[in-house]
Design an enzyme around this catalytic site. Structure first.
Site, PDB file in Angstrom:
ATOM      1  N   ARG A  51       0.853  -1.204   0.184  1.00 33.40           N
ATOM      2  CA  ARG A  51      -0.039  -0.006   0.103  1.00 33.40           C
ATOM      3  C   ARG A  51       0.912   1.235  -0.124  1.00 33.40           C
ATOM      4  O   ARG A  51       1.934   1.069   0.453  1.00 33.40           O
ATOM      5  CB  ARG A  51      -1.011  -0.131   1.160  1.00 33.40           C
ATOM      6  CG  ARG A  51      -2.104  -1.115   0.979  1.00 33.40           C
ATOM      7  CD  ARG A  51      -2.660  -1.121   2.485  1.00 33.40           C
ATOM      8  NE  ARG A  51      -3.477  -2.370   2.336  1.00 33.40           N
ATOM      9  CZ  ARG A  51      -4.666  -2.410   1.949  1.00 33.40           C
ATOM     10  NH1 ARG A  51      -5.535  -1.330   1.555  1.00 33.40           N
ATOM     11  NH2 ARG A  51      -5.551  -3.569   1.801  1.00 33.40           N
ATOM     12  N   SER A  99      -0.549  -3.374   7.326  1.00 34.10           N
ATOM     13  CA  SER A  99      -1.465  -4.052   6.298  1.00 34.10           C
ATOM     14  C   SER A  99      -2.677  -3.891   6.549  1.00 34.10           C
ATOM     15  O   SER A  99      -3.151  -3.756   7.861  1.00 34.10           O
ATOM     16  CB  SER A  99      -0.755  -5.328   6.056  1.00 34.10           C
ATOM     17  OG  SER A  99      -1.841  -6.033   5.191  1.00 34.10           O
ATOM     18  N   ALA A 100      -3.650  -3.754   5.640  1.00 34.78           N
ATOM     19  CA  ALA A 100      -4.997  -3.813   5.795  1.00 34.78           C
ATOM     20  C   ALA A 100      -5.546  -5.031   4.949  1.00 34.78           C
ATOM     21  O   ALA A 100      -6.988  -4.852   4.886  1.00 34.78           O
ATOM     22  CB  ALA A 100      -5.627  -2.541   5.436  1.00 34.78           C
ATOM     23  N   SER A 101      -5.015  -5.925   4.591  1.00 32.88           N
ATOM     24  CA  SER A 101      -5.112  -7.191   3.938  1.00 32.88           C
ATOM     25  C   SER A 101      -6.263  -6.707   2.776  1.00 32.88           C
ATOM     26  O   SER A 101      -5.922  -6.113   1.957  1.00 32.88           O
ATOM     27  CB  SER A 101      -5.529  -8.026   4.720  1.00 32.88           C
ATOM     28  OG  SER A 101      -6.535  -7.991   5.633  1.00 32.88           O
ATOM     29  N   HIS A 102      -7.418  -7.322   2.965  1.00 32.57           N
ATOM     30  CA  HIS A 102      -8.594  -7.114   1.792  1.00 32.57           C
ATOM     31  C   HIS A 102      -9.445  -5.820   1.937  1.00 32.57           C
ATOM     32  O   HIS A 102     -10.281  -5.639   1.119  1.00 32.57           O
ATOM     33  CB  HIS A 102      -9.485  -8.299   2.093  1.00 32.57           C
ATOM     34  CG  HIS A 102     -10.083  -8.311   3.335  1.00 32.57           C
ATOM     35  ND1 HIS A 102      -9.578  -8.738   4.596  1.00 32.57           N
ATOM     36  CD2 HIS A 102     -11.511  -8.001   3.864  1.00 32.57           C
ATOM     37  CE1 HIS A 102     -10.550  -8.625   5.805  1.00 32.57           C
ATOM     38  NE2 HIS A 102     -11.453  -7.938   5.130  1.00 32.57           N
TER      39      HIS A 102
END
Length: 174
Positions: A51, A99-102
């Protein structure tokens, strides 16, 4: 009651809810909680996903930990289990995955791992939030006691461990 931490760390829109100031304070709060658990100079691993906001949050987290006397090892872009693996297979006191994954691209998140490479306990999350509500830094390090940042950590040990796991699984299937 927790206000910042959800089921898997802290998440929000980067530079709106999840600001570099929050990341800096979060790392200082975490250091205050963890510092009581180690007699030696603590170290921590930080990883991130791809990101756009990851570098901003990584820098803020690293600076906060360094200000508390932690040595920071930047793993760069790595999957979340990679950070947990590095922590578990080292003398590090913990780790951070940014991270915010999905979640959508404007979002980001911060997940903290304990010295075993596991998610923080609810108790530690409450202690961190309590400290954030009323920050108090005791014994701020100076001079040579300030932490250092090390980058360029090779992912090779983690990748080798993954390959060994796959090889072992393939041998079992034969």
């Amino acid at each position: 009651m927790r206000k910042l931490f959800g089921t898997d760390g802290i998440r929000g829109i980067a530079n709106d809810i999840l600001t570099p100031e929050l990341a800096f304070s979060l790392s200082q709060a975490t250091a205050q909680i963890w510092h009581k658990k180690t007699p030696s100079r603590p170290s921590i691993f930080i990883g991130k996903d791809t990101r756009h906001s990851g570098s901003m949050l990584e820098s803020a987290m690293a600076a906060g930990f360094c200000s508390m006397g932690y040595d920071v090892h930047l793993l760069g872009e790595i999957p979340t289990p990679g950070v947990a693996w590095f922590v578990k297979n080292s003398e590090a006191i913990g780790g951070v995955m940014i991270s915010a994954s999905h979640n959508p691209a404007p979002d980001n998140g911060i997940k903290l791992f304990n010295h075993l490479g596991e998610k923080l306990s609810d108790d530690d999350e409450v202690k961190i939030e309590t400290w954030l509500a009323e920050p108090e830094i005791a014994d701020r390090p100076t001079g040579g006691e300030v932490g250092v940042i090390r980058s360029g950590i090779s992912p090779a040990p983690y990748l080798n461990a993954l390959c060994e796991t796959v090889t072992s699984d393939l041998k079992t299937l034969k």
